[in-house]
Design a protein around this motif. Structure first.
Motif, PDB file in Angstrom:
ATOM      1  N   LYS A 161     -30.727  24.728  69.502  1.00  0.00           N
ATOM      2  CA  LYS A 161     -30.605  23.401  68.891  1.00  0.00           C
ATOM      3  C   LYS A 161     -31.471  22.363  69.587  1.00  0.00           C
ATOM      4  O   LYS A 161     -32.066  21.492  68.936  1.00  0.00           O
ATOM      5  N   GLY A 162     -31.520  22.392  70.919  1.00  0.00           N
ATOM      6  CA  GLY A 162     -32.329  21.410  71.636  1.00  0.00           C
ATOM      7  C   GLY A 162     -33.778  21.467  71.208  1.00  0.00           C
ATOM      8  O   GLY A 162     -34.403  20.442  70.935  1.00  0.00           O
ATOM      9  N   GLY A 297     -35.964  17.966  74.708  1.00  0.00           N
ATOM     10  CA  GLY A 297     -34.979  18.930  74.233  1.00  0.00           C
ATOM     11  C   GLY A 297     -35.038  20.242  74.999  1.00  0.00           C
ATOM     12  O   GLY A 297     -34.016  20.825  75.352  1.00  0.00           O
ATOM     13  N   ASP A 301     -32.259  22.027  77.351  1.00  0.00           N
ATOM     14  CA  ASP A 301     -31.812  23.409  77.185  1.00  0.00           C
ATOM     15  C   ASP A 301     -31.779  24.128  78.531  1.00  0.00           C
ATOM     16  O   ASP A 301     -30.896  24.945  78.805  1.00  0.00           O
ATOM     17  N   GLY A 305     -28.476  18.595  79.396  1.00  0.00           N
ATOM     18  CA  GLY A 305     -28.844  17.337  78.755  1.00  0.00           C
ATOM     19  C   GLY A 305     -28.480  16.109  79.562  1.00  0.00           C
ATOM     20  O   GLY A 305     -29.248  15.154  79.655  1.00  0.00           O
ATOM     21  N   SER A 352     -33.290  14.813  74.984  1.00  0.00           N
ATOM     22  CA  SER A 352     -32.174  15.232  75.841  1.00  0.00           C
ATOM     23  C   SER A 352     -30.830  14.717  75.337  1.00  0.00           C
ATOM     24  O   SER A 352     -29.824  15.429  75.390  1.00  0.00           O
ATOM     25  N   LYS A 355     -29.664  16.806  72.412  1.00  0.00           N
ATOM     26  CA  LYS A 355     -29.178  18.110  72.867  1.00  0.00           C
ATOM     27  C   LYS A 355     -27.759  17.997  73.418  1.00  0.00           C
ATOM     28  O   LYS A 355     -26.949  18.928  73.293  1.00  0.00           O
TER      29      LYS A 355
END
Length: 438
Positions: A161-162, A297, A301, A305, A352, A355
């Motif tokens: 997802k990040g 991001g 990960d 974050g 960040s 995330k």
């Protein structure tokens, strides 16, 4: 088992079976579909950002013949920021209500309205209220980000997802730099007397983006099962903490993106005596801030974050301090260095903080992926909307500072104080030993 793709119909193309956390499903079926939707999501979101940011460029064309002072120009950039921020919450709802593909097609086509208005109505003699209305309509481009992020959040597994949200947001954010490059091209080739050309260039691109979304994107049926997400998210304390942090990152990015060209012309009027001179620099900050966003991001990960966000706000406070010092010294090189740093670190922080949102709810609901996804999607919409209001605050801070003192120093001091607050909040809520680790 692979996803069932019904034949396209007027209601759109729906996928009923979607299991991104299932490694076998993801590797054999999910990843190519998610990637295709991501590409066209980025395309439409990118153009949406460009339309939303039109007025950061168009104000450079409004010379003395328009009779608008710097305070009026800051208002013209604040209005679309405000409208775009307000639209982000209903746009987030729309994905669950209508489907990600269907809403992307509609929201992309809607961008034709502000583009056509700007292309044909901006000319000397137009009254200020008309310009305010045209600027407000451009705010529809700001809503695209929220629906795009909510949609893409549902496609990707938690471990990606990040990266996915960073790529999606970064590609969209590049629209701010892109429209400023378009403005520079028009200024350099056609002159300041042709503001409508900037908007006109986007009209065929909008049509292509809407057609591409209609032909190649999908709707996820599971999105319709995520009802009442906004209601539940409003009751969640993390929603408001993350919204505050996102004001500091995305609010800074979009606010500075709208205001940078005007601030240069007011603060260093002797150097930037013509709009084209300012336009040579205005695209640089948004460009770097957009390109760096996926890095934020990816770092989140890898490192977490909250940790990346914490140190990033310290860096943003330092960048704002450099800008303040440069303004007092009247040092243009130092001023540009400080502002570029603010754009870069706002981009890292954008990645960040986004995330952090799915990570927070994954930790709260470790055995219920649907609930974690439902809440994180809703919080992404709320935080995106409130964060965008930060762009309004940035423009209003500059406007009030220039009106009161003829300088921007008070605005810079306010930015430094806010970044310090974000450092404190990130530490207290997410990093101190007794906090929830994210």
């Amino acid at each position: 088992m692979t996803a069932t793709l019904p034949a396209p119909s007027l209601k759109g193309q729906w996928i009923d079976d979607w299991r991104p956390e299932d490694r076998e499903f993801w590797d054999t079926t999910g990843a190519p579909i998610a990637r295709r939707n991501l590409i066209f999501s980025i395309t439409s979101e990118h153009i949406g950002f460009s339309v939303w940011s039109l007025w950061s460029v168009l104000v450079l064309f409004l010379g003395p013949e328009y009779g608008i002072d710097p305070a009026g120009k800051f208002l013209l950039t604040a209005v679309p920021t405000l409208v775009g921020a307000a639209l982000r919450i209903p746009y987030s709802f729309a994905v669950a209500r209508f489907g990600g593909r269907n809403w992307t097609v509609f929201s992309a086509a809607l961008l034709l309205i502000p583009s056509l208005l700007a292309a044909f109505l901006i000319r000397p003699g137009v009254d200020f209220s008309t310009l305010l209305i045209i600027a407000a309509v451009a705010g529809v481009g700001g809503g695209n980000f929220a629906s795009s992020m909510t949609n893409i959040n549902a496609y990707y597994p938690d471990r990606l997802k990040g990266w996915a949200l960073g790529i999606n947001a970064g590609g969209g954010n590049l629209g701010v730099a892109a429209v400023q490059l378009v403005g520079l091209f028009v200024l350099a080739v056609f002159g300041a007397g042709n503001p409508g050309l900037v908007a006109g260039i986007y009209i065929p691109l909008i049509v292509l983006a809407a057609l591409g979304s209609a032909l190649y994107m999908d709707n996820l049926s599971q999105a319709r099962n995520e009802k009442r997400g906004m209601r539940d998210a409003v009751r969640e304390p993390h929603t408001w903490v993350m919204s505050l942090l996102y004001i500091g990152t995305f609010g800074s990015f979009i606010g500075f993106g709208f205001a940078f060209g005007q601030v240069l012309q007011v603060q260093f009027a002797d150097v930037f005596s013509t709009p084209v001179k300012a336009a040579y620099l205005t695209f640089l900050g948004p460009l770097l801030g957009s390109l760096i966003r996926p890095v934020g991001g990816a770092l989140a990960d890898r490192l977490g974050g909250a940790k990346v966000t914490f140190y990033n706000f310290i860096a943003m406070a330092v960048g704002a301090s450099i800008v303040l010092l440069a303004a007092q010294l009247r040092s243009l090189p130092l001023y540009i260095v400080g502002f570029i740093a603010l754009f870069v670190f706002s981009g890292v922080g954008n990645g960040s903080t986004y995330k952090m949102i799915p990570a927070i709810f994954k930790r709260q609901h470790p055995h219920d992926h649907h609930e974690a996804r439902r809440l994180s999607g809703a919080v992404i919409g709320i935080a995106g909307a409130i964060g965008a209001f930060g762009g309004v605050l940035v423009n209003l801070a500059f406007r009030q500072s220039f009106l009161t003192t003829k300088e921007a120093d008070a605005a810079y001091l306010g930015f430094i104080a806010f970044y310090a607050l974000c450092v404190l909040v990130t530490w207290v809520v997410y990093l101190r030993p007794a906090a929830t680790r994210v």
